[in-house]
Design an enzyme around this catalytic site. Structure first.
Site, mmCIF file in Angstrom:
data_model
loop_
_atom_site.group_PDB
_atom_site.id
_atom_site.type_symbol
_atom_site.label_atom_id
_atom_site.label_comp_id
_atom_site.label_asym_id
_atom_site.label_seq_id
_atom_site.Cartn_x
_atom_site.Cartn_y
_atom_site.Cartn_z
ATOM 1 N N GLY A 97 -3.161 -1.905 -9.652
ATOM 2 C CA GLY A 97 -3.526 -3.131 -8.957
ATOM 3 C C GLY A 97 -4.325 -4.064 -9.845
ATOM 4 N N PRO A 121 0.830 -1.207 0.000
ATOM 5 C CA PRO A 121 0.000 0.000 0.000
ATOM 6 C C PRO A 121 0.870 1.266 0.000
ATOM 7 C CG PRO A 121 0.236 -0.756 2.236
ATOM 8 C CD PRO A 121 1.109 -1.655 1.386
ATOM 9 N N CYS A 140 -3.078 1.440 9.347
ATOM 10 C CA CYS A 140 -3.977 0.291 9.509
ATOM 11 C C CYS A 140 -4.335 0.123 10.970
ATOM 12 C CB CYS A 140 -3.304 -0.959 8.990
ATOM 13 S SG CYS A 140 -1.659 -1.178 9.661
ATOM 14 N N GLN A 148 -8.503 9.714 -1.453
ATOM 15 C CA GLN A 148 -8.536 9.565 0.008
ATOM 16 C C GLN A 148 -9.107 10.822 0.656
ATOM 17 O OE1 GLN A 148 -7.943 5.980 0.084
ATOM 18 N NE2 GLN A 148 -7.670 6.856 2.112
ATOM 19 N N LYS A 160 5.560 -5.096 -5.996
ATOM 20 C CA LYS A 160 4.646 -4.150 -6.641
ATOM 21 C C LYS A 160 4.315 -3.069 -5.619
ATOM 22 C CE LYS A 160 0.266 -3.224 -7.283
ATOM 23 N NZ LYS A 160 0.442 -1.767 -7.324
ATOM 24 N N ASN A 210 0.762 3.852 2.468
ATOM 25 C CA ASN A 210 0.856 4.671 3.690
ATOM 26 C C ASN A 210 2.232 4.663 4.359
ATOM 27 O OD1 ASN A 210 0.245 2.019 4.368
ATOM 28 N ND2 ASN A 210 -0.911 2.587 6.196
ATOM 29 N N GLU A 261 -13.664 1.644 8.124
ATOM 30 C CA GLU A 261 -12.306 2.194 8.196
ATOM 31 C C GLU A 261 -12.267 3.508 7.410
ATOM 32 O OE1 GLU A 261 -9.135 0.218 5.984
ATOM 33 O OE2 GLU A 261 -7.832 0.417 7.734
ATOM 34 N N ILE A 262 -11.964 4.617 8.080
ATOM 35 C CA ILE A 262 -11.959 5.930 7.413
ATOM 36 C C ILE A 262 -10.579 6.213 6.810
ATOM 37 C CG2 ILE A 262 -12.301 8.421 7.745
ATOM 38 C CD1 ILE A 262 -14.214 7.701 10.056
ATOM 39 N N GLY A 288 -2.823 -4.275 2.351
ATOM 40 C CA GLY A 288 -3.746 -3.331 1.724
ATOM 41 C C GLY A 288 -5.128 -3.470 2.326
ATOM 42 N N GLU A 335 0.996 2.270 -6.870
ATOM 43 C CA GLU A 335 1.243 3.146 -8.019
ATOM 44 C C GLU A 335 1.313 4.623 -7.595
ATOM 45 O OE1 GLU A 335 -1.191 1.033 -7.426
ATOM 46 O OE2 GLU A 335 -3.122 1.606 -8.278
ATOM 47 N N GLU A 353 -2.185 -8.681 5.207
ATOM 48 C CA GLU A 353 -2.234 -7.663 6.273
ATOM 49 C C GLU A 353 -3.243 -6.625 5.814
ATOM 50 O OE1 GLU A 353 -0.709 -7.897 9.054
ATOM 51 O OE2 GLU A 353 0.629 -9.545 8.579
ATOM 52 N N GLY A 365 -7.171 -4.222 6.641
ATOM 53 C CA GLY A 365 -7.647 -3.013 7.314
ATOM 54 C C GLY A 365 -7.941 -3.201 8.795
#
Ligand code: NAD
Length: 503
Positions: A230, A172, A308, A355, A197, A174, A405-406, A250, A200, A273, A275
């Site tokens: 993805g 991901p 997360c 986001q 990967k 973050n 999940e915000i 992710g 992006e 792994e 949210g």
């Protein structure tokens, strides 16, 4: 190539941005050559990168497979550890550059990327470098020997933990470098080859790392990078017949898709792994409420809430509820939003427009469903994806902001009365990543941490994260563990040999 200028244009970093296969940068065969990376601080284009396609994944798989058969397979485990330590040394040397890249690309304050992201990345490499020559099997006593009449006959059974083969790491945006290290360090320590990967949106630190990997002497094909969408590159990896494992970090939604294609293709291994919607439970017996406020504040607002583990459900016992809300509000007022490269900045922008808009939608839903807006609640400034740190009180369990999940700087504070009530309410969630309990009563702390359904519970603290501590979730927060000795089982297979020994 993208060049990032910083320190008032006195310094610059150049980063190659193609496909990295066999220690070389190559053009994509079937990808999109014109993907714009947007600077979240000012919404301007940072540069154009080439995205990979399905044929690039095939090419990377061939490189990784042939590296599995080459000198990597015969390299002494200790030497794999030495290479990982050399990479850690290189990261130390390039710490400023790497932290700067992370801050510009993700929008995270330099104080966090330099101190936290880079420190963790280096520590993970060193921790797993140490494991490379200590991944051992067992000898197994056998009870059912087929022939007991021959006294010289013995059956020897032993296991080895062998590498899985080609592993795809899908990541991901973050904590791009740090979360990559959660997987890359143990995967390589265990003797696998990998295809990375990156997201992006935030591939730059991974691209920069590729150069360091080559410089320290990893054999060609051991680490390959295909950045792409993805739905294209990620999907090609999870459904690939010649990839042996997916290590995915992710969202839960994409994690389920990845798991399905991994199963439906070649039943490849898959660790996930995902949210979270993590609870913090604060009892009215806490000795130092100010300290609890600091822990829970950082538990949610760290990395602009894009964690997360974000403590997005704060349960406070009735007697101290109002006091807690008041103190959190004061803490939020001290938060400095601004340029991530400024050392005084506490909070940067959200990572991208999607986001940013999604978080603002959640804030509107919170207001509409009747939560009390204590502070924040809107965009900060008029340029960049900044959102004011936002706190809602009088949140109830059924509200959307307490359930979904915000992934942004939005705290929900809920009220509770009894121990069993708060345990049941904390567990009434599809997620189970982490949690925390604050109390001076040791009995309460043990009961709550035992019963809260999550992979990790902190007592009287939050976000103590270390390579030696298992990381991963219960329920829809994932399966398998990153970090620690426990994760070695997700990067290896158990191979058993049974030997009939006779004179
Ligand atoms: P995401 O699921 O949208 O994307 C994650 C990665 O999957 C990206 O590289 C993306 O390109 C790729 N992807 C997207 N569609 C795909 C597909 N169809 N097949 C294969 N790959 C695909 O998540 P994100 O928005 O990048 O990250 C935020 C999410 O990650 C949050 O839900 C957060 O909780 C979670 N996360 C979990 C942990 C953890 O340790 N549990 C850590 C960080 C982030």
């Amino acid at each position: 190539m993208i060049t990032l200028n910083y320190d008032n244009n006195k310094k610059s970093i150049s980063i190659p941005t193609k496909i990295f296969i066999n220690n070389e940068w190559v053009d994509s065969i079937d990808g999109n050559e014109n993907f714009s990376l947007i600077n979240p601080t000012n919404e301007e284009c940072l540069g154009i990168i080439g995205l990979g396609g399905r044929k690039d994944v095939d090419r990377a798989v061939e490189a990784a497979r042939s590296a599995m058969r080459g000198k990597w397979s015969t390299m002494a485990p200790l030497d794999r550890g030495i290479l990982l330590n050399k990479l850690a040394d290189k990261l130390e040397e390039k710490r400023e550059e790497m932290a700067t890249i992370e801050s510009i690309n993700v929008g995270k304050p330099i104080g966090e990327s330099f101190v936290y992201d880079l420190k963790q990345s280096i520590t993970f490499l060193r921790y797993f470098a140490g494991w490379a020559d200590k991944i051992t099997g067992r000898t197994i006593p056998i009870s059912s020997s087929p022939d007991t009449s021959t006294p010289t006959r013995q059956v020897l059974a032993y296991t080895k933990q062998v590498p899985l083969g080609v592993c795809a790491l899908i990541l991901p945006w973050n904590f791009p470098l740090q979360l990559l290290m959660f997987k890359l360090a143990p995967a390589l320590a265990a003797g696998n080859t990998v295809i990375i990967k990156p997201s992006e949106f935030t591939p730059l630190s991974t691209f920069y790392l590729a150069q360091l990997i080559k410089e320290v002497g990893f054999p060609a094909g051991v680490v390959n990078i295909v950045c792409g969408l993805g739905s294209v590159v990620g999907d090609a990896m999870s459904s690939h017949m010649k990839i042996n494992k997916i290590g995915f970090t992710g969202s839960t939604k994409v994690g389920k898709m990845v798991q399905n294609s991994a199963t439906n293709s070649n039943l490849k291994h898959c660790s996930l792994e995902l949210g979270g919607k993590s609870p913090i439970i604060i009892f009215n017996d806490v000795e130092n409420l100010d300290l609890v406020v600091i822990h829970s504040f950082h538990g949610l607002f760290w990395n602009a809430g894009q964690c997360c583990s974000a403590a997005s459900r704060i349960y406070v016992q009735s007697e101290i509820y109002d006091q807690y809300v008041e103190k959190i509000k004061k803490q939020v007022e001290l938060r400095v939003l601004g340029d991530p490269l400024n050392k005084d900045t506490h909070q940067g922008p959200q990572v991208n427009k999607n986001q940013f808009e999604s978080i603002l939608r959640y804030i509107e839903i919170g207001k509409r469903e009747g939560a009390t807006l204590v502070c924040g609640g809107k965009r900060f400034g008029n340029k960049g994806y900044y959102i004011e740190p936002t706190v809602f009180s009088n949140v109830t369990d059924v509200m959307t902001i307490a359930r979904e999940e915000i992934f942004g700087p939005v705290m929900s504070i809920l009220k509770f009365d009894t121990v069993q009530e708060v345990i049941d309410r904390a567990n009434d969630s599809e997620f189970g990543l982490v949690g925390a309990v604050f109390t001076k009563d040791i009995n309460k702390s043990i009961i709550v941490s035992d019963q809260v359904q999550s992979g990790l519970v902190w007592v009287n603290s939050f976000n103590i994260i270390d390579p030696s501590i298992p990381w991963g979730g219960f329920k829809s927060s994932g399966k398998g563990r990153d970090a620690s000795e426990y994760c070695l089982s997700v990067w290896t297979e158990t191979k058993t040999t049974v030997l009939d020994v006779k004179l």
